[in-house]
Motif scaffolding. Structure first.
Motif, short mmCIF file in Angstrom:
data_model
loop_
_atom_site.label_atom_id
_atom_site.label_comp_id
_atom_site.label_asym_id
_atom_site.label_seq_id
_atom_site.Cartn_x
_atom_site.Cartn_y
_atom_site.Cartn_z
N ILE A 20 -9.94 10.53 14.20
CA ILE A 20 -8.48 9.82 14.52
C ILE A 20 -7.44 10.48 13.77
N VAL A 21 -6.46 10.95 14.37
CA VAL A 21 -5.15 11.44 13.91
C VAL A 21 -4.24 9.87 13.44
N MET A 22 -4.29 9.57 12.40
CA MET A 22 -3.65 8.13 12.20
C MET A 22 -2.08 8.27 11.90
N ASP A 23 -1.55 8.62 13.01
CA ASP A 23 -0.16 8.94 12.98
C ASP A 23 0.82 7.68 13.34
N GLY A 24 2.05 7.91 12.98
CA GLY A 24 3.01 6.73 13.20
C GLY A 24 3.47 5.95 12.05
N VAL A 64 -11.10 10.81 9.79
CA VAL A 64 -9.69 10.24 9.77
C VAL A 64 -8.84 11.53 9.15
N PHE A 65 -7.75 11.65 9.84
CA PHE A 65 -6.69 13.02 9.37
C PHE A 65 -6.05 11.95 8.19
N ALA A 66 -5.83 12.30 7.21
CA ALA A 66 -4.84 11.41 6.10
C ALA A 66 -3.89 12.17 5.65
N PHE A 67 -4.07 13.70 5.56
CA PHE A 67 -3.11 14.51 5.05
C PHE A 67 -3.37 16.08 5.41
N SER A 68 -2.28 16.43 6.10
CA SER A 68 -2.58 17.93 6.67
C SER A 68 -2.18 18.87 5.60
N SER A 69 -2.74 20.20 5.92
CA SER A 69 -2.19 21.27 5.00
C SER A 69 -0.66 21.56 5.12
N GLU A 70 -0.11 20.96 6.20
CA GLU A 70 1.21 20.96 6.62
C GLU A 70 2.18 19.93 6.05
N ASN A 71 1.37 18.86 5.61
CA ASN A 71 2.21 17.71 5.38
C ASN A 71 3.01 17.83 3.73
N TRP A 72 2.59 19.04 3.23
CA TRP A 72 3.12 19.51 1.93
C TRP A 72 4.74 19.69 2.23
N LYS A 73 5.07 19.91 3.35
CA LYS A 73 6.43 20.15 3.79
C LYS A 73 7.44 19.04 3.75
N ARG A 74 6.72 17.69 3.41
CA ARG A 74 7.45 16.60 3.31
C ARG A 74 8.16 16.42 1.97
N PRO A 75 9.04 15.36 2.02
CA PRO A 75 9.88 15.51 0.84
C PRO A 75 8.96 14.97 -0.50
N ILE A 186 -8.99 10.32 18.82
CA ILE A 186 -7.99 9.53 19.03
C ILE A 186 -6.85 10.00 18.33
N ARG A 187 -5.53 9.81 18.86
CA ARG A 187 -4.46 10.09 18.17
C ARG A 187 -3.45 8.90 18.44
N THR A 188 -2.94 8.23 17.59
CA THR A 188 -2.16 7.26 17.43
C THR A 188 -0.61 7.56 17.40
N VAL A 192 1.35 13.82 21.71
CA VAL A 192 0.17 14.45 22.23
C VAL A 192 0.08 15.91 21.83
N ARG A 193 -0.44 15.74 20.77
CA ARG A 193 -0.72 17.21 19.98
C ARG A 193 -2.21 16.84 19.08
N ILE A 194 -2.69 18.34 18.61
CA ILE A 194 -3.68 18.20 17.82
C ILE A 194 -3.26 18.40 16.37
N SER A 195 -2.36 18.72 16.22
CA SER A 195 -1.43 19.25 14.78
C SER A 195 -2.48 19.73 13.66
N ASN A 196 -3.58 20.66 14.19
CA ASN A 196 -4.20 21.46 13.27
C ASN A 196 -5.47 20.45 12.56
C1 IPE Z 1 -0.70 14.77 11.79
O1 IPE Z 1 0.49 14.08 11.66
C2 IPE Z 1 -1.25 14.69 10.15
C3 IPE Z 1 -1.86 13.31 9.83
C4 IPE Z 1 -1.89 12.07 10.60
C5 IPE Z 1 -2.34 13.35 8.47
P1 IPE Z 1 1.96 14.76 11.60
O2 IPE Z 1 2.94 13.63 11.70
O3 IPE Z 1 1.96 15.40 10.17
O4 IPE Z 1 1.88 15.50 12.68
P2 IPE Z 1 3.22 16.26 13.58
O5 IPE Z 1 4.03 17.03 12.28
O6 IPE Z 1 3.92 15.25 14.30
O7 IPE Z 1 2.66 17.49 14.50
#
Ligand code: IPE
Ligand code: IPE
Ligand code: MG
Length: 249
Positions: A20-24, A64-75, A186-188, A192-196
């Protein structure tokens, strides 16, 4: 509803492995005029509910996806808030998850996180290593591309020759080597993407995307995704549906 325990999961309509990509979370908080942090906090509670619901339905692996390699770009304050929240969540829920028979595995690059968080994860993994009801893999500072690269590095370090580099060999070096490939992804949150996430492993997963924001994802939403999955015909490249037991892993 038919309920299967983990060791009786012979029903192919139940995915063995759900990712699961726990998004939103941020949007959930925004709708309530709250800081994003409160969305992440509500997201942790949603996860605890979903782990048990998955186990009750016979799912053996939940990733579950909790923190992506790219989430460091957040504030910076959001990132530090998330790090603190994960530490608090481990402290708050470890005893319960251990009692509930959950085995916890953390996947991702641990180098960038604090010593305290690394220690908390090690404690969670050690305390739950013999549990068998369900395996919860938490992808943290994880990226599918990072995983492929680190697997290749391990293969090189182990001295594998070009001929020895096969799909099976490389799978053995992946961070998710303890689990079969996901059957259901599942992505919430409506994107509609995989986001790595799990790029190598989702090759033949069934994909379900829902508008539901992660903190709102409840047992009904899980059952809707499982029902969607049960109606799919998995062919794995063949002409007809795969026979019982076929699959990616
Ligand atoms: C994917 O969600 C990562 C996690 C759920 C941990 P993001 O919110 O970071 O993905 P993008 O930036 O919308 O693709
Ligand atoms: C997912 O929710 C959680 C993490 C990426 C840590 P988001 O924080 O991406 O929430 P939205 O997508 O902004 O609503
Ligand atoms: Mg998001």
């Amino acid at each position: 509803m038919l309920r299967l325990s983990a060791d009786m999961n012979c029903n192919l309509a139940v995915p063995r492995h759900v990712a699961i990509v726990m998004d939103g979370n941020g949007r959930w908080a925004k709708k309530r005029y709250l800081p994003r942090f409160f969305g992440h906090k509500a997201g942790v509670d949603a996860l605890v509910r979903v782990i048990n619901a998955c186990a009750d339905r016979g799912v053996e692996y939940l990733t579950v996806f909790a923190f992506s390699s790219e989430n460091w770009k957040r504030p910076e304050d959001e990132v530090s808030g998330l790090m603190g929240l994960v530490l608090v969540a481990v402290t708050k829920y470890l005893a319960k998850l251990a009692r509930d028979g959950v085995r916890i595995v953390i996947v991702g690059d641990r180098n960038a996180v604090s010593d305290r968080l690394r220690a908390a994860w090690l404690e969670a993994e050690t305390a739950t290593q013999h549990n068998t009801r369900i395996t919860l893999s938490v992808a943290f500072n994880y990226g599918g591309r990072w995983d492929v690269v680190q697997a290749c590095k391990q293969a090189v370090a182990a001295g594998l020759t070009a001929d020895q580099i096969t799909e099976q060999a490389l799978s053995g070096y992946m961070a998710m080597r303890h689990a079969p490939d996901p059957d259901l992804f599942i992505r919430t949150g409506g994107e509609v993407r995989i986001s790595n996430f799990l790029l190598w492993q989702v090759a033949y997963a069934e994909l379900v995307f829902t508008e539901c924001l992660w903190p709102d994802f409840d047992v009904q939403a899980l059952d809707a995704a499982l029902a969607d999955y049960a109606g799919r015909e998995r062919r794995f490249g063949a002409v007809t549906a795969a026979p019982a037991g076929a699959g990616g892993g």
